[in-house]
Design an enzyme around this catalytic site. Sequence first.
Site, mmCIF file in Angstrom:
data_model
loop_
_atom_site.group_PDB
_atom_site.id
_atom_site.type_symbol
_atom_site.label_atom_id
_atom_site.label_comp_id
_atom_site.label_asym_id
_atom_site.label_seq_id
_atom_site.Cartn_x
_atom_site.Cartn_y
_atom_site.Cartn_z
ATOM 1 N N TYR A 110 0.847 -1.203 0.000
ATOM 2 C CA TYR A 110 0.000 0.000 0.000
ATOM 3 C C TYR A 110 0.878 1.246 0.000
ATOM 4 C CZ TYR A 110 -4.134 2.795 1.081
ATOM 5 O OH TYR A 110 -5.172 3.689 1.036
ATOM 6 N N TYR B 251 -5.646 4.827 -7.689
ATOM 7 C CA TYR B 251 -5.973 4.775 -6.261
ATOM 8 C C TYR B 251 -7.353 4.148 -6.117
ATOM 9 C CZ TYR B 251 -6.867 6.325 -1.465
ATOM 10 O OH TYR B 251 -7.139 6.369 -0.119
#
Lengths: 139, 385
Positions: B289, B339
């Site tokens: 991440y 994203y």
Amino acid sequence: MSDTAYAKPLPVPDPESTPFWDGMREGRLMLQRCASTGEHLFPPVTFCPGSLERPEWVEVSGKGKVFSWIVVRHPVPRDIYADDVPYIVALVTLDEGCRMTGNIVGVAPENMRADMPVQIVFNRATAEITLPAFRPVEG
Amino acid sequence: MYKLRDKYAIAGIGNTEYSKFSGRTVRSLATEACLKAIEDAGLTVGDIDGIVSFNFNDSAPAIGVATEMGIVNAGYAVDYAAGGNGANLITLAAAAAIEAGLAKNVVCFRAMNGRSGFRLGGGRDMSAYGVTQYTAPLGWITYPQAMAMWARRHMIDYGTTEEHWAEIATTFRANALLNERAMQRTPMTKDDYFNSRMIVDPFRMYDICLESDGACAVVITSAEHARDLRQKPVFIMGGAYGGGPSQGDDLFDAIRWPSHSHNCFKYLADDLWGSAGIGPKDVDVAEIYDCFTYSVLMALEGLGFCKEGEGGPFVMGGRIARDGELPVNTHGGLLSEAYIHGFNHVIEAVEQLRGTAGERQIEGAEIALTTAGAMTCGSAMILRN
């Protein structure tokens, strides 16, 4: 600037935070302290996580050291902060041991240093709300 | 502790186009991704009896998506209140729901108009409640501003520099050039990185991830069932979520966090590796991440790929490049692909383990790590083929 023209976010005091914000307005830094653990607590809570007891409110010196900081250069939202950049936000480790938040005033961004000694400044926003800031002091 | 080692699998994956302006409702994005994942698995909507998502911003409700797909038995339909920490959390929760007998085939999705709709970086709330009463009024509002505070402390404690972050940004961009889904496919040099605008010192524009419209979905089912389905199963070896002390009320509630030089992954690492029965050296590809360049360092350090404070030197010299010792974010990550709140990392890990990643394929990839989250709480999975 009149209070009605204040365009930035304002805190909404709640039952846990009202003593803190009342203190700020009066020029006193009020923090919670747990009588059992001896720890100072920020942000305010109802129960001390270490003892599950209810902390008391105490006035503290407002002295501390810069733990970390940012320099905001790109304003968000743009229309509200365009005239303020660059500005500094810091986490300060108070002499009492806990960390708290505040803007840093009275120093240029390039002169910021880790662990720089600072002292609280009471930064009036509106008649009701005074925000915490810190300024450098001699170590 | 997670006790479901290799009992559940990702049987199908699906995603929409990633863009700056979808021109569609979030529900329709979610539905498209879910239908593709169900089709990919070789299942039909009638086989699906669970649907799980997560959000704390733009999304479509799980029951709304179930309704649009015509799912008749949406028994386990849950929306988790979660942000960057959510991607692996909901996938593990789906496996747990099947284990508990609440469902048999669960579709998990994340969908948002993250650029054209609700922008997480917007900061428009003028009344600061809860923990934000101590942050937003100071002009400490956005996620880049939040994370830059952590990153500064890592620089202070360990001498981490922008050179380390530049290596991460340019490595992921190079990976994105091989990815037709990626929103950023212009080559990036280190000069480009250093010439990008300073947004919130110490973060430049290229330290900060994209904002995207799009959706991703996966189908979770039992390992036994997955073996009979269309695709090569990708087994969930293990997983963990959480993050230790002072996870706080929300992402901005990190004032009491013990050290800003490590994050949740330090606290969930033992659970993660213990659940899968392997260690960092066994990982062939890591989808980490990367809401910010700095977040990658904290995951690498916290999960034990290197010691705390050594993430900067660790990523240098091509070690995390696609031909390096530990290929990271082979799709380009949140920084260069899109994203989709970390769910696109799960999709990429599955493609790598299926061997269907095309030009991006890491030869011989058998074990993948996926992480989600960057601050006080997170989740992670170990997947294998």
